[in-house]
Design a protein around this motif. Structure first.
Motif, PDB file in Angstrom:
ATOM      1  N   LEU A 145       0.824  -1.212   0.000  1.00  0.00           N
ATOM      2  CA  LEU A 145       0.000   0.000   0.000  1.00  0.00           C
ATOM      3  C   LEU A 145       0.858   1.261   0.000  1.00  0.00           C
ATOM      4  O   LEU A 145       0.546   2.231  -0.697  1.00  0.00           O
ATOM      5  CB  LEU A 145      -0.932  -0.005   1.211  1.00  0.00           C
ATOM      6  CG  LEU A 145      -2.065  -1.037   1.196  1.00  0.00           C
ATOM      7  CD1 LEU A 145      -2.804  -1.044   2.524  1.00  0.00           C
ATOM      8  CD2 LEU A 145      -3.034  -0.778   0.053  1.00  0.00           C
ATOM      9  N   VAL A 146       1.925   1.257   0.778  1.00  0.00           N
ATOM     10  CA  VAL A 146       2.828   2.408   0.787  1.00  0.00           C
ATOM     11  C   VAL A 146       3.434   2.623  -0.594  1.00  0.00           C
ATOM     12  O   VAL A 146       3.506   3.756  -1.101  1.00  0.00           O
ATOM     13  CB  VAL A 146       3.942   2.212   1.845  1.00  0.00           C
ATOM     14  CG1 VAL A 146       5.043   3.253   1.668  1.00  0.00           C
ATOM     15  CG2 VAL A 146       3.356   2.308   3.251  1.00  0.00           C
ATOM     16  N   GLN A 147       3.846   1.525  -1.221  1.00  0.00           N
ATOM     17  CA  GLN A 147       4.420   1.629  -2.565  1.00  0.00           C
ATOM     18  C   GLN A 147       3.396   2.138  -3.570  1.00  0.00           C
ATOM     19  O   GLN A 147       3.700   2.994  -4.410  1.00  0.00           O
ATOM     20  CB  GLN A 147       4.951   0.265  -3.005  1.00  0.00           C
ATOM     21  CG  GLN A 147       5.620   0.275  -4.360  1.00  0.00           C
ATOM     22  CD  GLN A 147       6.176  -1.093  -4.740  1.00  0.00           C
ATOM     23  OE1 GLN A 147       6.157  -2.017  -3.942  1.00  0.00           O
ATOM     24  NE2 GLN A 147       6.665  -1.223  -5.966  1.00  0.00           N
ATOM     25  N   GLU A 148       2.168   1.645  -3.479  1.00  0.00           N
ATOM     26  CA  GLU A 148       1.118   2.080  -4.399  1.00  0.00           C
ATOM     27  C   GLU A 148       0.789   3.558  -4.207  1.00  0.00           C
ATOM     28  O   GLU A 148       0.654   4.307  -5.185  1.00  0.00           O
ATOM     29  CB  GLU A 148      -0.137   1.227  -4.183  1.00  0.00           C
ATOM     30  CG  GLU A 148      -1.308   1.614  -5.066  1.00  0.00           C
ATOM     31  CD  GLU A 148      -2.565   0.808  -4.774  1.00  0.00           C
ATOM     32  OE1 GLU A 148      -3.629   1.164  -5.308  1.00  0.00           O
ATOM     33  OE2 GLU A 148      -2.479  -0.169  -3.999  1.00  0.00           O
ATOM     34  N   LEU A 149       0.648   3.980  -2.959  1.00  0.00           N
ATOM     35  CA  LEU A 149       0.312   5.376  -2.683  1.00  0.00           C
ATOM     36  C   LEU A 149       1.447   6.314  -3.094  1.00  0.00           C
ATOM     37  O   LEU A 149       1.211   7.399  -3.636  1.00  0.00           O
ATOM     38  CB  LEU A 149       0.011   5.550  -1.195  1.00  0.00           C
ATOM     39  CG  LEU A 149      -1.270   4.864  -0.692  1.00  0.00           C
ATOM     40  CD1 LEU A 149      -1.314   4.862   0.830  1.00  0.00           C
ATOM     41  CD2 LEU A 149      -2.510   5.534  -1.258  1.00  0.00           C
ATOM     42  N   THR A 150       2.679   5.881  -2.865  1.00  0.00           N
ATOM     43  CA  THR A 150       3.825   6.697  -3.273  1.00  0.00           C
ATOM     44  C   THR A 150       3.878   6.842  -4.783  1.00  0.00           C
ATOM     45  O   THR A 150       4.129   7.935  -5.317  1.00  0.00           O
ATOM     46  CB  THR A 150       5.125   6.064  -2.755  1.00  0.00           C
ATOM     47  OG1 THR A 150       5.064   5.934  -1.331  1.00  0.00           O
ATOM     48  CG2 THR A 150       6.328   6.916  -3.129  1.00  0.00           C
ATOM     49  N   SER A 151       3.632   5.740  -5.491  1.00  0.00           N
ATOM     50  CA  SER A 151       3.618   5.781  -6.952  1.00  0.00           C
ATOM     51  C   SER A 151       2.505   6.682  -7.468  1.00  0.00           C
ATOM     52  O   SER A 151       2.687   7.419  -8.446  1.00  0.00           O
ATOM     53  CB  SER A 151       3.448   4.364  -7.506  1.00  0.00           C
ATOM     54  OG  SER A 151       3.360   4.368  -8.902  1.00  0.00           O
ATOM     55  N   ARG A 152       1.364   6.683  -6.784  1.00  0.00           N
ATOM     56  CA  ARG A 152       0.243   7.527  -7.211  1.00  0.00           C
ATOM     57  C   ARG A 152       0.599   9.007  -7.057  1.00  0.00           C
ATOM     58  O   ARG A 152       0.278   9.828  -7.925  1.00  0.00           O
ATOM     59  CB  ARG A 152      -0.994   7.185  -6.398  1.00  0.00           C
ATOM     60  CG  ARG A 152      -2.238   7.994  -6.773  1.00  0.00           C
ATOM     61  CD  ARG A 152      -3.453   7.457  -6.049  1.00  0.00           C
ATOM     62  NE  ARG A 152      -3.719   6.087  -6.449  1.00  0.00           N
ATOM     63  CZ  ARG A 152      -4.207   5.155  -5.636  1.00  0.00           C
ATOM     64  NH1 ARG A 152      -4.473   5.453  -4.378  1.00  0.00           N
ATOM     65  NH2 ARG A 152      -4.424   3.939  -6.074  1.00  0.00           N
ATOM     66  N   VAL A 153       1.254   9.330  -5.957  1.00  0.00           N
ATOM     67  CA  VAL A 153       1.662  10.716  -5.747  1.00  0.00           C
ATOM     68  C   VAL A 153       2.631  11.166  -6.843  1.00  0.00           C
ATOM     69  O   VAL A 153       2.511  12.270  -7.395  1.00  0.00           O
ATOM     70  CB  VAL A 153       2.305  10.876  -4.356  1.00  0.00           C
ATOM     71  CG1 VAL A 153       2.960  12.252  -4.216  1.00  0.00           C
ATOM     72  CG2 VAL A 153       1.258  10.693  -3.258  1.00  0.00           C
ATOM     73  N   LEU A 154       3.589  10.285  -7.185  1.00  0.00           N
ATOM     74  CA  LEU A 154       4.550  10.638  -8.237  1.00  0.00           C
ATOM     75  C   LEU A 154       3.852  10.818  -9.580  1.00  0.00           C
ATOM     76  O   LEU A 154       4.169  11.745 -10.339  1.00  0.00           O
ATOM     77  CB  LEU A 154       5.622   9.549  -8.332  1.00  0.00           C
ATOM     78  CG  LEU A 154       6.570   9.429  -7.131  1.00  0.00           C
ATOM     79  CD1 LEU A 154       7.510   8.241  -7.319  1.00  0.00           C
ATOM     80  CD2 LEU A 154       7.366  10.709  -6.933  1.00  0.00           C
ATOM     81  N   ASP A 155       2.890   9.933  -9.888  1.00  0.00           N
ATOM     82  CA  ASP A 155       2.165  10.044 -11.158  1.00  0.00           C
ATOM     83  C   ASP A 155       1.408  11.369 -11.239  1.00  0.00           C
ATOM     84  O   ASP A 155       1.392  12.023 -12.291  1.00  0.00           O
ATOM     85  CB  ASP A 155       1.180   8.880 -11.303  1.00  0.00           C
ATOM     86  CG  ASP A 155       1.878   7.554 -11.542  1.00  0.00           C
ATOM     87  OD1 ASP A 155       3.037   7.574 -11.999  1.00  0.00           O
ATOM     88  OD2 ASP A 155       1.274   6.497 -11.263  1.00  0.00           O
TER      89      ASP A 155
END
Length: 810
Positions: A175-185
């Motif tokens: 979840l942390v990885q997914e949320l971090t990737s979403r912020v970068l996108d």
């Protein structure tokens, strides 16, 4: 006559996971003297307590038997200096009724049963796979009489599992990885208009908040998991343990009948997946989600968002390549070199074709339509594009004209078609310049289609240079590519933003999203444990493996929660958590080694599409069907049946509302029938499939009867689940008291229905398991005493078979 000696070896530190044991002490006694110390009666147990002497230097084996003077002695080990007492061991024996004269003497049967049990323990229970997922085991042995006066050897085993912490840690990391990737996108989307930029800021703020919470939780769980595999019922409200299932255990029973090998039955027990930290003042997830209205009617799946990001990357990469090759074409045209000119033109053609192919994705067109539909009304009074977005390379709003009221669906097709036509125009011009095409009509027609700038006429071609004739066509290509990129980027930005909004802001406040993730984590941990044990037990069953490939695995939750007070919120949490499991799939993989860390399941993917990889030792993996070895995904069909049994449910049925339970059972009944029908169609000759129709009909009648505390719903659903090799899970508030009554009752019902347990001994066996079995140890490890938390008044409202024996509660 047979005596049973229970030897308990306690692990040192965290050695249970490695299989190492620590020798504590020893004691010895005469079996003959022990048997003569009490008067034994049929089916009654005698107990003696012996002190353990401290263990000095050990000599000999850990468990030893020896004969001296006709007496059989049993000792944990021989030591040279054992003096001090370090504990005690309770030894019991069971006096059984004599067999009939026409039957073989007991001494001819007991050794065979013990050998069978010993073999199963050595071959399967001590396998690397089982040691990887089970720990801190507590075992109890029973002998029960059958209808034909033979004897069943029953082993009851309750185990903790490292998956209690392993799965939540992996989920939090994902979840942390997914949320971090979403912020970068979102940050890479460039400049947006205020409305859309506000949405982006909302998503980024929510994501950053969750990332901080999850990283803190991950740190705390990491500290606790180093020394424990268990979350007690007293810790169910702990903020740092929200993602960890409460009191998760595997409850397993092996039944060995005379002349047959042992058969295992499993139930996973854990506290109902619910968020006790946030509490239930405003209800559970089901009620909270129903109150929250989505702010947008447009939503995109994670797959569509992924395609949008890929397309953004593709067009961003191809645009400079096309522009660079076009510039190179113009440079070469100053000093014409035919071979080099054709080589560059070929490269330009390839890149433009890749560009056009990417733009043909229907997602771009549908996104542009959605943008127009959402923004046309809000943009009618302002000089803003109907796309509602300000993209890189676009003129400011003050310099743009309003879009037409009607959006032409073919406008996007014309955009990418113009790119292809402009390339064809350049190719035709090069052919003419090289003397390959004397006809100029095609060039003139194409210039009109693309609205190109002034092109060289046939009369002026000999007077102007090749670069002058190619320049307007290259400019046209650039303009067409730039326009296509701007629209595609607008559309794909909209898709990525809407997906991010739908996955965060539209799901409610951060607390609600946090709650949903935590409830899902608890449910997932229990299901992974259950599936792994079910898979291990069915590796040699071709029908079961084929069932996994064709219809997936059935996961049946049994709830004992009332529909009154806080437990309504728990049930609402549980219902959403069980439903979210249908987005999970399992995949069997080959482990690198047989070390426990390499045999633990691994979680991959993102929210809504998680894949749980279950590693198997190489030799075991190679024996699987080719489809499973190739990575075929095993889907999950999760259902939940709930029947409240305590005094709170009595209040709900008389003065409250049980509609939540009724609707839940009806929906689960339909889903169960659908799964069974699919299984019957796929494997019509599977064992036990013929009796499904009768069991399903009985379940339908029980669900529709709507009787008070109709626990037959639970019994029938559990029976159907076992018929189709499903995973059984049982929960109450903390899996300590009501759950203990349920699993012990289920074990005795299985013994009666499948192994001919004598009806006259059914109640005695049930009381024996509840008074002295593993669930009493579960109570002690949770609250520190060996009594179920019931009062005599409360038990008057319980169904009769869910009441513990006298002396075991209070």
């Amino acid at each position: 006559m047979m005596s049973c000696i229970n030897c308990f070896h306690l692990p040192q530190d965290n050695s249970a996971s490695t299989g190492q044991r620590t020798f504590l002490g020893f004691t010895s006694f005469s079996i003959r003297g022990f048997l003569r110390s009490k008067d034994s009666q049929s089916f009654s147990a005698s107990f003696l307590v012996f002190s353990l002497k401290s263990a000095g230097r050990r000599e000999g084996s850990a468990v030893e038997q020896r004969r001296e003077g006709g007496n059989l002695h049993a000792a944990f080990s021989r030591t040279t200096d054992g003096v001090n007492e370090v504990g005690e061991v309770k030894v019991s024996h069971l006096q059984m009724e004599e067999e009939g004269e026409d039957r073989a003497p007991p001494e001819h049967k007991c050794p065979a049963l013990c050998d069978a049990l010993h073999g199963s323990i050595q071959d399967k229970e001590n396998s690397p796979m089982m040691r990887a997922v089970l720990c801190a085991q507590v075992c109890k042995l029973y002998r029960f009489q059958t209808d034909d006066r033979r004897w069943l050897l029953v082993k009851e085993q309750m185990s903790e599992t490292p998956l209690s912490f392993s799965v939540p840690k992996q989920l939090l990391s994902a979840l942390v990885q997914e949320l971090t990737s979403r912020v970068l996108d979102l940050r890479e989307l460039g400049q947006l208009l205020p409305h859309w930029d506000g949405l982006r800021c909302d998503v980024i703020t929510l994501c950053n908040h969750l990332i901080g919470c999850y990283q803190e939780t991950l740190t705390e769980i990491g500290k606790l998991s180093a020394s424990s595999c268990f979350k007690s019922s007293l810790s169910k409200s702990d903020r740092h343990l929200q993602f960890v299932p409460t009191n998760l255990h595997s409850q397993r029973m092996e039944v060995t009948s005379p002349g047959s090998a042992g058969v295992w039955y499993e139930v996973i027990t854990f506290g109902a997946p619910a968020d006790h930290h946030y509490g239930f003042k405003h209800g559970g997830l089901k009620r909270l989600l129903s109150k929250h209205h989505r702010s947008s009617s447009v939503s995109y799946s994670s797959d569509e968002s992924c395609r949008a990001r890929d397309l953004l990357v593709s067009v961003t990469h191809l645009q400079p390549l096309i522009f660079g090759l076009a510039e190179e074409l113009l440079s070469i045209s100053l000093e014409p070199r035919a071979n080099r000119l054709l080589q560059v033109l070929d490269g330009l053609s390839q890149q433009v074709h890749r560009f056009v192919h990417a733009l043909k994705d229907e997602l771009v067109k549908s996104a542009l339509l959605d943008i127009h539909g959402q923004c046309a009304s809000s943009c009618s009074d302002s000089h803003v594009h109907s796309n509602g977005l300000l993209c890189e390379g676009s003129p400011p709003p003050s310099e743009r004209l309003p879009e037409e009221a009607e959006y032409d669906e073919e406008e996007w097709d014309l955009t990418w078609t113009n790119v292809a036509k402009s390339l064809n125009c350049i190719i035709a011009m090069v052919d003419r310049l090289l003397g390959r095409d004397p006809h100029l009509q095609e060039q003139q027609e194409y210039s009109e289609d693309t609205k190109s700038y002034n092109t060289a006429s046939p009369s002026s071609s000999s007077e102007s240079s090749w670069q002058e004739q190619l320049l307007p066509l290259v400019i046209t290509l650039r303009d067409c590519v730039r326009e296509a990129v701007a629209k595609a980027r607008t559309a794909m930005t909209f898709v990525v933003l809407q997906d991010a909004v739908g996955a965060t802001v539209n799901q409610g406040p951060a607390q609600m999203l946090h709650r949903r993730h935590a409830v899902f984590s608890q449910a997932l941990s229990a299901v992974v444990c259950g599936f792994v044990l079910k898979l291990y037990g069915g590796l040699e069953d071709p029908e079961f493996l084929q069932q996994l490939l064709t219809v997936g695995i059935l996961v049946q939750f049994e709830g004992l929660l009332s529909t009154y007070g806080e437990e309504v919120g728990m049930l609402e949490d549980m219902e959403v958590g069980v439903a979210d499991l249908r987005g999970v799939v399992f995949k069997v993989t080959e482990a690198k080694t047989e070390q426990p860390k390499d045999l633990l399941p691994m979680l991959r993917g993102t929210w809504g599409s998680f894949v749980v990889e279950v590693p198997l030792p190489p030799e075991t993996f190679r024996s699987l069907p080719e489809e499973l070895k190739a990575g075929c995904l095993i889907r999950v069909e999760s259902i939940l049946f709930n029947i409240g049994i305590n005094q709170q449910q009595s209040l709900a049925e008389r003065f409250g509302d049980s509609s939540l339970q009724e609707n839940l059972n009806l929906q689960s009944c339909k889903r169960l029938r659908t799964y069974c029908n699919a299984l019957r169609d796929a494997l019509p000759h599977m064992a036990g499939i013929q009796s499904l129709s009768e069991s399903l009909s009985s379940l339908d009648r029980s669900v529709e009867a709507k009787r008070r505390k109709n626990v037959e719903v639970l019994w029938t659903a559990a029976s159907v689940c076992r018929l189709v090799n499903g995973v059984r899970l049982t929960s109450c508030k903390s899996a300590k008291d009501r759950t203990a009554m349920s699993v012990t009752l289920e074990q005795c019902q299985v013994l009666r229905e499948r192994h001919a347990l004598s009806q006259q001994h059914f109640s005695t066996s049930l009381d024996c398991m509840r008074r002295n079995g593993c669930r009493m140890d579960n109570v002690q490890k949770n609250v520190g005493n060996r009594r179920f938390a019931f009062s005599a008044v409360q038990l008057l409202t319980f169904p009769r078979l869910y009441r513990p024996p006298d002396g075991s509660y209070g």
